[in-house]
Design a protein around this motif. Structure first.
Motif, PDB file in Angstrom:
ATOM      1  N   SER A  41      64.632  57.877  -1.464  1.00 49.57           N
ATOM      2  CA  SER A  41      63.687  58.927  -1.842  1.00 49.57           C
ATOM      3  C   SER A  41      64.408  60.212  -2.214  1.00 49.57           C
ATOM      4  O   SER A  41      64.041  60.890  -3.178  1.00 49.57           O
ATOM      5  CB  SER A  41      62.710  59.194  -0.692  1.00 49.57           C
ATOM      6  N   ARG A 332      57.998  65.819  -0.715  1.00 50.19           N
ATOM      7  CA  ARG A 332      58.272  64.381  -0.698  1.00 50.19           C
ATOM      8  C   ARG A 332      58.713  63.877   0.676  1.00 50.19           C
ATOM      9  O   ARG A 332      58.242  62.832   1.135  1.00 50.19           O
ATOM     10  CB  ARG A 332      59.353  64.044  -1.729  1.00 50.19           C
ATOM     11  N   TRP A 335      55.805  63.649   2.908  1.00 51.31           N
ATOM     12  CA  TRP A 335      54.894  62.611   2.436  1.00 51.31           C
ATOM     13  C   TRP A 335      55.386  61.223   2.821  1.00 51.31           C
ATOM     14  O   TRP A 335      54.639  60.412   3.381  1.00 51.31           O
ATOM     15  CB  TRP A 335      54.748  62.719   0.928  1.00 51.31           C
ATOM     16  N   LYS A 336      56.650  60.933   2.571  1.00 53.15           N
ATOM     17  CA  LYS A 336      57.182  59.596   2.804  1.00 53.15           C
ATOM     18  C   LYS A 336      57.218  59.230   4.287  1.00 53.15           C
ATOM     19  O   LYS A 336      57.208  58.047   4.642  1.00 53.15           O
ATOM     20  CB  LYS A 336      58.594  59.484   2.221  1.00 53.15           C
ATOM     21  N   SER A 338      54.980  60.385   6.527  1.00 50.08           N
ATOM     22  CA  SER A 338      53.671  60.653   7.136  1.00 50.08           C
ATOM     23  C   SER A 338      52.891  59.373   7.420  1.00 50.08           C
ATOM     24  O   SER A 338      53.047  58.353   6.737  1.00 50.08           O
ATOM     25  CB  SER A 338      52.841  61.557   6.230  1.00 50.08           C
ATOM     26  N   TYR A 341      50.679  58.389   4.399  1.00 52.11           N
ATOM     27  CA  TYR A 341      51.344  57.571   3.382  1.00 52.11           C
ATOM     28  C   TYR A 341      51.415  56.113   3.820  1.00 52.11           C
ATOM     29  O   TYR A 341      51.186  55.207   3.016  1.00 52.11           O
ATOM     30  CB  TYR A 341      52.749  58.120   3.134  1.00 52.11           C
ATOM     31  N   ARG A 342      51.702  55.887   5.107  1.00 51.29           N
ATOM     32  CA  ARG A 342      51.901  54.515   5.591  1.00 51.29           C
ATOM     33  C   ARG A 342      50.581  53.806   5.878  1.00 51.29           C
ATOM     34  O   ARG A 342      50.389  52.653   5.515  1.00 51.29           O
ATOM     35  CB  ARG A 342      52.760  54.522   6.857  1.00 51.29           C
ATOM     36  N   LYS A 344      47.204  55.111   5.421  1.00 44.59           N
ATOM     37  CA  LYS A 344      46.116  55.346   4.463  1.00 44.59           C
ATOM     38  C   LYS A 344      44.741  55.313   5.139  1.00 44.59           C
ATOM     39  O   LYS A 344      43.774  54.799   4.595  1.00 44.59           O
ATOM     40  CB  LYS A 344      46.184  54.337   3.308  1.00 44.59           C
ATOM     41  N   ARG A 366      45.863  61.845  -3.587  1.00 40.40           N
ATOM     42  CA  ARG A 366      47.220  61.367  -3.860  1.00 40.40           C
ATOM     43  C   ARG A 366      47.377  59.895  -3.483  1.00 40.40           C
ATOM     44  O   ARG A 366      47.999  59.120  -4.208  1.00 40.40           O
ATOM     45  CB  ARG A 366      48.238  62.218  -3.100  1.00 40.40           C
ATOM     46  N   ILE A 367      46.812  59.522  -2.339  1.00 31.90           N
ATOM     47  CA  ILE A 367      46.870  58.114  -1.934  1.00 31.90           C
ATOM     48  C   ILE A 367      46.182  57.231  -2.965  1.00 31.90           C
ATOM     49  O   ILE A 367      46.698  56.188  -3.366  1.00 31.90           O
ATOM     50  CB  ILE A 367      46.216  57.930  -0.550  1.00 31.90           C
ATOM     51  N   GLU A 370      48.373  57.027  -6.200  1.00 33.53           N
ATOM     52  CA  GLU A 370      49.626  56.283  -6.060  1.00 33.53           C
ATOM     53  C   GLU A 370      49.395  54.794  -5.820  1.00 33.53           C
ATOM     54  O   GLU A 370      50.205  53.971  -6.229  1.00 33.53           O
ATOM     55  CB  GLU A 370      50.472  56.877  -4.934  1.00 33.53           C
ATOM     56  N   THR A 371      48.309  54.445  -5.151  1.00 34.33           N
ATOM     57  CA  THR A 371      48.001  53.034  -4.917  1.00 34.33           C
ATOM     58  C   THR A 371      47.151  52.435  -6.027  1.00 34.33           C
ATOM     59  O   THR A 371      46.973  51.216  -6.081  1.00 34.33           O
ATOM     60  CB  THR A 371      47.251  52.868  -3.577  1.00 34.33           C
TER      61      THR A 371
END
Length: 394
Positions: A41, A332, A335-336, A338, A341-342, A344, A366-367, A370-371
């Motif tokens: 990342s 970032r 976020w990575k 959090s 992020y994992r 959702k 954002r979720i 990105e998904t």
């Protein structure tokens, strides 16, 4: 694969794919895979922060520069593209380059084809060209014209566009359109841009002038925290006005697919236009931040960035604006690592939003982006409320 500093697009694409693969596996914190994802990342972030910084020259500027370098005249350029009238229109930015022209210019002037393709979709519109192409009926309906009594449609359009210039002379809005505006009608786009500029001059504060470079990363982070307030969008408008940036909310015209735009007025004042086409908190804040990144990093006189948040064809400049807009809300590294992020989940969305003092809709949005899964977390991104907040009728 050994991790090294990314030096080209091939390495970038390979590491990006690996990052997605590891993230989908949902490694536990502290595991070798999680630690590798963190390093990847950082490498991706470093590359992304530098890869987009060089702004591509304008295609016509490149042609003019090359002709001057070779001692060529307009008649020589006419020979290259096969028509004197077309040569005149292209150099005057009244006609975009066609694929055939690009091929010929590339072969004769040795200008890279990718530079000639450029980022500009249109270079200007003239009223003399055909005033009937403008959405006159809709513009009348919205009360965009002054002193309509006794004027013909052509006179109304000319008078309207003359108000975009301080000397009221031109009946052309000559701006390159960069960004992603979908399959929008160019005449409707230029009419909307002109309306935003006219309104911006009415809203502009005479006691504050914009200072280049004042839209810093720290300023964007401070702005992001206003999203946590119900009155946040109005506070943001005032916050920007204190920096000499004018925010105009103007509904989009039919045949346009437009969420926001960024441009400079003649005096250098940055103007951001927003349509509230999607009356959602997450869309408002991300679009606003996206346009502010354009002001911070990309904006020059004679160019307007016009953006459709749903467009699939994101060029490098638009991708950069997306990256730095997201970073302003959620860095970032945060976020990575959090739970949002994992996992959702709704509770993790609320927890992250609370810790960052931003609206939970921004985290949920954002979720979802990105998904590419717009069925989840709908409770955070329901429509409604923003248009009323700005005094617009639904």
């Amino acid at each position: 694969m050994e991790l090294r500093v990314i030096k080209d697009e091939v390495q970038y694409a390979a590491l990006l794919d690996e990052a997605k693969e590891i993230a989908l596996a949902d490694p536990s914190k502290g595991s070798p895979s999680a630690e590798r994802l963190e390093v990847i990342s950082l490498l991706l972030e470093n590359y992304e922060s530098t890869r987009f910084l060089l702004e591509r020259p304008d295609p016509i500027d490149a042609v003019v520069y090359r002709m001057a370098e070779l001692g060529l005249k307009q008649k020589d350029f006419a020979d290259i593209i096969g028509s004197r009238s077309r040569a005149s229109e292209v150099l005057a930015r009244k006609r975009p380059l066609t694929l055939e022209m690009i091929r010929s210019i590339h072969e004769r002037l040795y200008i890279p084809a990718e530079l000639l393709i450029g980022q500009s979709r249109e270079v200007g519109v003239t009223v003399e060209e055909d005033w009937t192409l403008f959405p006159l009926k809709e513009m009348k309906k919205r009360g965009w014209f002054e002193n309509e009594e006794g004027k013909t449609g052509e006179q109304l359009i000319k008078s309207f566009f003359s108000r975009t210039s301080s000397n009221s002379a031109p009946v052309m809005l000559r701006r390159s359109l960069a960004g992603d505006s979908g399959a929008s009608d160019s005449h409707a786009l230029y009419a909307w841009i002109a309306r935003v500029l006219i309104r911006a001059r009415e809203l502009k504060r005479s006691d504050i002038r914009y200072v280049s470079g004042s839209i810093t990363d720290e300023f964007l982070r401070q702005l992001s925290k206003l999203s946590g307030s119900e009155q946040g969008p109005l506070l943001a408008r005032e916050f920007l006005a204190m920096k000499g940036v004018v925010l105009v909310v103007e509904p989009h015209l039919p045949k346009t697919h437009l969420d926001g735009a960024a441009m400079l007025d003649e005096d250098g004042t940055p103007v951001i236009g927003m349509t509230l086409r999607h009356d959602r908190v997450d869309n408002f804040w991300f679009t606003l931040m996206h346009e502010l990144v354009h002001v911070q990093r990309h904006l020059g006189k004679g160019t307007a960035f016009v953006d459709d948040s749903e467009s699939a064809g994101r060029d490098k400049t638009e991708t950069e604006a997306d990256i730095f807009a997201a970073e302003a809300f959620i860095p970032r590294q945060i976020w990575k690592s959090s739970d949002a992020y994992r996992l959702k989940r709704a509770d993790s969305v609320k927890a992250l939003a609370s810790s960052l003092m931003i609206h939970p809709a921004i985290v949920a949005g954002r979720i979802r982006r990105e998904t590419n899964n717009y069925r989840i977390l709908k409770e955070f991104v329901t429509a409604g409320g923003l248009r009323e907040l700005f005094g617009l009728h639904s």
